[in-house]
Design a protein around this motif. Sequence first.
Motif, mmCIF file in Angstrom:
data_model
loop_
_atom_site.group_PDB
_atom_site.id
_atom_site.type_symbol
_atom_site.label_atom_id
_atom_site.label_comp_id
_atom_site.label_asym_id
_atom_site.label_seq_id
_atom_site.Cartn_x
_atom_site.Cartn_y
_atom_site.Cartn_z
ATOM 1 N N ARG A 174 0.844 -1.184 0.000
ATOM 2 C CA ARG A 174 0.000 0.000 0.000
ATOM 3 C C ARG A 174 0.884 1.241 0.000
ATOM 4 N NH1 ARG A 174 -4.457 0.539 4.542
ATOM 5 N NH2 ARG A 174 -4.426 2.792 4.691
ATOM 6 N N GLN A 175 0.563 2.179 -0.809
ATOM 7 C CA GLN A 175 1.315 3.416 -0.809
ATOM 8 C C GLN A 175 0.453 4.520 -0.206
ATOM 9 O OE1 GLN A 175 2.019 5.330 -4.476
ATOM 10 N NE2 GLN A 175 0.204 4.529 -5.484
ATOM 11 N N SER A 176 1.080 5.658 0.043
ATOM 12 C CA SER A 176 0.323 6.775 0.572
ATOM 13 C C SER A 176 -0.810 7.106 -0.377
ATOM 14 C CB SER A 176 1.226 7.995 0.699
ATOM 15 O OG SER A 176 2.137 7.800 1.726
ATOM 16 N N ALA A 177 -1.963 7.424 0.205
ATOM 17 C CA ALA A 177 -3.149 7.615 -0.614
ATOM 18 C C ALA A 177 -3.114 8.917 -1.410
ATOM 19 C CB ALA A 177 -4.387 7.586 0.278
ATOM 20 N N GLU A 178 -2.592 9.955 -0.798
ATOM 21 C CA GLU A 178 -2.707 11.282 -1.414
ATOM 22 C C GLU A 178 -1.627 11.504 -2.473
ATOM 23 O OE1 GLU A 178 -5.029 13.709 -0.881
ATOM 24 O OE2 GLU A 178 -6.035 12.085 0.199
ATOM 25 N N PRO A 179 -2.013 11.815 -3.702
ATOM 26 C CA PRO A 179 -0.997 12.124 -4.716
ATOM 27 C C PRO A 179 -0.184 13.363 -4.314
ATOM 28 C CG PRO A 179 -3.191 11.945 -5.704
ATOM 29 C CD PRO A 179 -3.382 11.908 -4.225
ATOM 30 N N VAL A 180 1.047 13.400 -4.779
ATOM 31 C CA VAL A 180 1.916 14.529 -4.463
ATOM 32 C C VAL A 180 1.623 15.671 -5.429
ATOM 33 C CG1 VAL A 180 4.328 15.304 -4.522
ATOM 34 C CG2 VAL A 180 3.732 13.124 -3.429
ATOM 35 N N THR A 181 1.385 16.864 -4.875
ATOM 36 C CA THR A 181 1.112 18.007 -5.744
ATOM 37 C C THR A 181 2.402 18.703 -6.146
ATOM 38 O OG1 THR A 181 0.792 19.311 -3.738
ATOM 39 C CG2 THR A 181 -1.189 18.454 -4.814
ATOM 40 N N ASP A 182 3.360 18.734 -5.218
ATOM 41 C CA ASP A 182 4.599 19.459 -5.489
ATOM 42 C C ASP A 182 5.715 18.808 -4.664
ATOM 43 O OD1 ASP A 182 6.554 21.338 -6.051
ATOM 44 O OD2 ASP A 182 5.876 22.698 -4.460
ATOM 45 N N ASP A 212 6.506 12.916 -0.851
ATOM 46 C CA ASP A 212 6.135 11.692 -0.148
ATOM 47 C C ASP A 212 6.937 10.537 -0.737
ATOM 48 O OD1 ASP A 212 5.024 9.508 1.083
ATOM 49 O OD2 ASP A 212 2.986 10.305 1.015
ATOM 50 N N HIS A 213 7.921 10.071 0.046
ATOM 51 C CA HIS A 213 8.798 8.998 -0.436
ATOM 52 C C HIS A 213 8.081 7.653 -0.460
ATOM 53 C CE1 HIS A 213 8.827 8.862 3.860
ATOM 54 N NE2 HIS A 213 9.418 7.675 3.850
ATOM 55 N N ALA A 214 6.869 7.581 0.099
ATOM 56 C CA ALA A 214 6.126 6.316 0.069
ATOM 57 C C ALA A 214 5.082 6.293 -1.046
ATOM 58 C CB ALA A 214 5.482 6.049 1.417
ATOM 59 N N ARG A 215 5.151 7.239 -1.964
ATOM 60 C CA ARG A 215 4.359 7.155 -3.194
ATOM 61 C C ARG A 215 5.185 6.379 -4.207
ATOM 62 N NH1 ARG A 215 -0.830 8.183 -4.065
ATOM 63 N NH2 ARG A 215 -0.287 8.776 -6.189
ATOM 64 N N VAL A 262 14.975 5.485 12.299
ATOM 65 C CA VAL A 262 15.585 5.721 10.985
ATOM 66 C C VAL A 262 14.635 5.388 9.844
ATOM 67 C CG1 VAL A 262 17.982 5.526 11.762
ATOM 68 C CG2 VAL A 262 16.740 3.458 11.089
ATOM 69 N N VAL A 263 13.377 5.149 10.166
ATOM 70 C CA VAL A 263 12.374 4.891 9.130
ATOM 71 C C VAL A 263 11.245 5.911 9.298
ATOM 72 C CG1 VAL A 263 10.784 3.221 8.109
ATOM 73 C CG2 VAL A 263 12.935 2.426 9.118
ATOM 74 N N VAL A 264 11.134 6.829 8.356
ATOM 75 C CA VAL A 264 10.117 7.881 8.446
ATOM 76 C C VAL A 264 8.737 7.269 8.217
ATOM 77 C CG1 VAL A 264 9.235 9.990 7.371
ATOM 78 C CG2 VAL A 264 11.706 9.692 7.697
ATOM 79 N N LYS A 265 7.842 7.539 9.161
ATOM 80 C CA LYS A 265 6.503 6.963 9.081
ATOM 81 C C LYS A 265 5.542 7.841 9.863
ATOM 82 C CE LYS A 265 8.307 3.778 12.520
ATOM 83 N NZ LYS A 265 9.694 4.149 12.299
ATOM 84 N N TRP A 266 4.273 7.484 9.847
ATOM 85 C CA TRP A 266 3.278 8.317 10.521
ATOM 86 C C TRP A 266 3.410 8.247 12.033
ATOM 87 C CZ3 TRP A 266 0.588 12.180 8.635
ATOM 88 C CH2 TRP A 266 0.414 12.245 7.251
ATOM 89 N N VAL A 267 3.810 7.085 12.551
ATOM 90 C CA VAL A 267 3.939 6.957 14.004
ATOM 91 C C VAL A 267 5.182 7.712 14.455
ATOM 92 C CG1 VAL A 267 4.074 5.307 15.896
ATOM 93 C CG2 VAL A 267 2.974 4.659 13.753
ATOM 94 N N VAL A 327 8.683 0.390 -2.726
ATOM 95 C CA VAL A 327 8.139 1.630 -2.174
ATOM 96 C C VAL A 327 8.807 1.860 -0.824
ATOM 97 C CG1 VAL A 327 6.061 2.711 -1.225
ATOM 98 C CG2 VAL A 327 5.915 1.388 -3.344
ATOM 99 N N GLY A 328 9.272 3.087 -0.586
ATOM 100 C CA GLY A 328 9.859 3.406 0.723
ATOM 101 C C GLY A 328 11.322 3.776 0.627
ATOM 102 N N GLN A 329 12.022 3.670 1.760
ATOM 103 C CA GLN A 329 13.382 4.183 1.840
ATOM 104 C C GLN A 329 14.429 3.259 1.217
ATOM 105 O OE1 GLN A 329 12.456 6.133 6.057
ATOM 106 N NE2 GLN A 329 14.635 5.855 5.778
ATOM 107 N N VAL A 330 14.038 2.049 0.855
ATOM 108 C CA VAL A 330 14.961 1.163 0.151
ATOM 109 C C VAL A 330 14.473 1.065 -1.286
ATOM 110 C CG1 VAL A 330 15.971 -1.139 0.021
ATOM 111 C CG2 VAL A 330 15.495 -0.107 2.245
ATOM 112 N N ARG A 331 15.350 1.432 -2.224
ATOM 113 C CA ARG A 331 14.930 1.567 -3.616
ATOM 114 C C ARG A 331 15.579 0.489 -4.488
ATOM 115 N NH1 ARG A 331 16.965 4.623 -8.316
ATOM 116 N NH2 ARG A 331 15.171 4.995 -9.665
ATOM 117 N N GLY A 332 14.743 -0.253 -5.175
ATOM 118 C CA GLY A 332 15.271 -1.236 -6.111
ATOM 119 C C GLY A 332 14.147 -1.914 -6.849
#
Lengths: 64, 407
Positions: free
Chosen positions: B7-15, B21-24, B77-82, B390-395
């Motif tokens: 699941r990715q963040s629901a809200e599209p990034v406007t700018d 949002d790195h979780a889009r 070290v993991v950016v999240k809502w909590v 999706v998230g802070q590890v990219r591949g």
Amino acid sequence: MLLRINQEKCQGHNRCHAIAPELVNIDDYGNAHEREDGVVPPGLEVKARLAAANCPEFAIDITE
Amino acid sequence: MSRSEIRQSAEPVTDWATDFDHARSEYNENAPEIWAQLRTECPIAHTDRYGGAWLPVRHADVSQIAYDTEHFTSEDVVVKWVRPESSRPIGGAPPITSDPPFHREARRLILPAFSPEKVAALEPEIRQFCRQLIENIGNVDVVDAADQYAKHIPAAVIAQMLDLPVEDGDKFRDFVHTALESISEDQEVRQLGFQKLDEYLDLRITERSQNLGEDLLSFLLQAKIYDRQLSPEHVRGTVALLLIAGIDTTWSAIGASLLHLATHPKDLARLVAEPELIPTAIEEFLRAYAPVTMARVVAKDVEIGGCPMKQGDWVLLPFPAANRDPQVFENADEVIIDREVNRHAAFGLGIHRCIGSNLARLVMRVAIEEFIAKFPEFAVADSTQVTWSVGQVRGPRRLPVRVIRRA
């Protein structure tokens, strides 16, 4: 030529040792130490410069 | 939930400069373009998401923050809502979540196990495992280089170091998903995942404490800091770190390297012809496709690059963006597999340099050597089928490649 590793800056990336094992030792904690007091033998100048240029922490200084 | 349904963040990034949002999913899909745009327009982006987070993209800013352990803590070290629970200076997964001076003690405990010499001993087993994977893939035309190959290798390696069953690889990848990828999922789902991880670790740690061996887990159970045995939480946190930190990171690095070769036939042909160039090429793959973005929490108000960072703000540390900064790297967006001068920061900068970097390099080299030895020509089968994490590890997570020639 002299190669000097700043122990405050070295974080053990091991790039210098991979490039120039003749010039650098790695201790148990990954930190790099210059061999032979940092004196670069003739013929290894290019490797010494590359070791310095590849350090992510800018921890290696070369003096001519 | 399977990985294909992340699941990715629901809200599209406007700018991207003011609402990133790195979780889009489009972030990891287009990261180099997003960083390039930010670098010229707004080198430190901000978002109100996650309770407020910053995203520097210049090498100078990323390194300044990485070196500044006074204003920035590693407690999470993991950016999240909590919001992070205050756990300084040890944190939940020492030493990656630890701050000085405790950090040094926790780190020095496990550094010797990851020295170049120690990890080199693992090479024959890693090679054998890669060969077996390739043999299991069989004589097919299309191979998923990420899902059928790259993803399996690091889990097997860390299982061996901790002396855990290789068959638990799927479990490990679920734990990785919980810790690193599920940042946008409901808190109950995440908590359930962490509960499973804790139960698994408690079980294995209890078993091992009654039957110590030569492995890293046994070592931690006997290790001491300040003349005292490690707390059960410390042992569990470090084992969780070892289990989680090396898996999707290395999987991503192998996958991204194979994706590059699947789209650059000249580079592939050159590495097949000149395998001695592979270590240099790997440094370039690590630079250009660095998988890991770390994070910090602002410990004390500070201004970085003109931006007022307030106590409690998240700060992402995108080493992959720093690695493409033209101020530090010539032709930064070009992948040059014989690049000789390459002081990339793929494994981080400062006191938290990736402890597994020597192991990661070894695993990458062996995995790439074996893949291109068996498949000296391959190309992306269908680029619309390539998917990214999706998230802070990219591949790449799906990477179907067509085998053009096999050895």
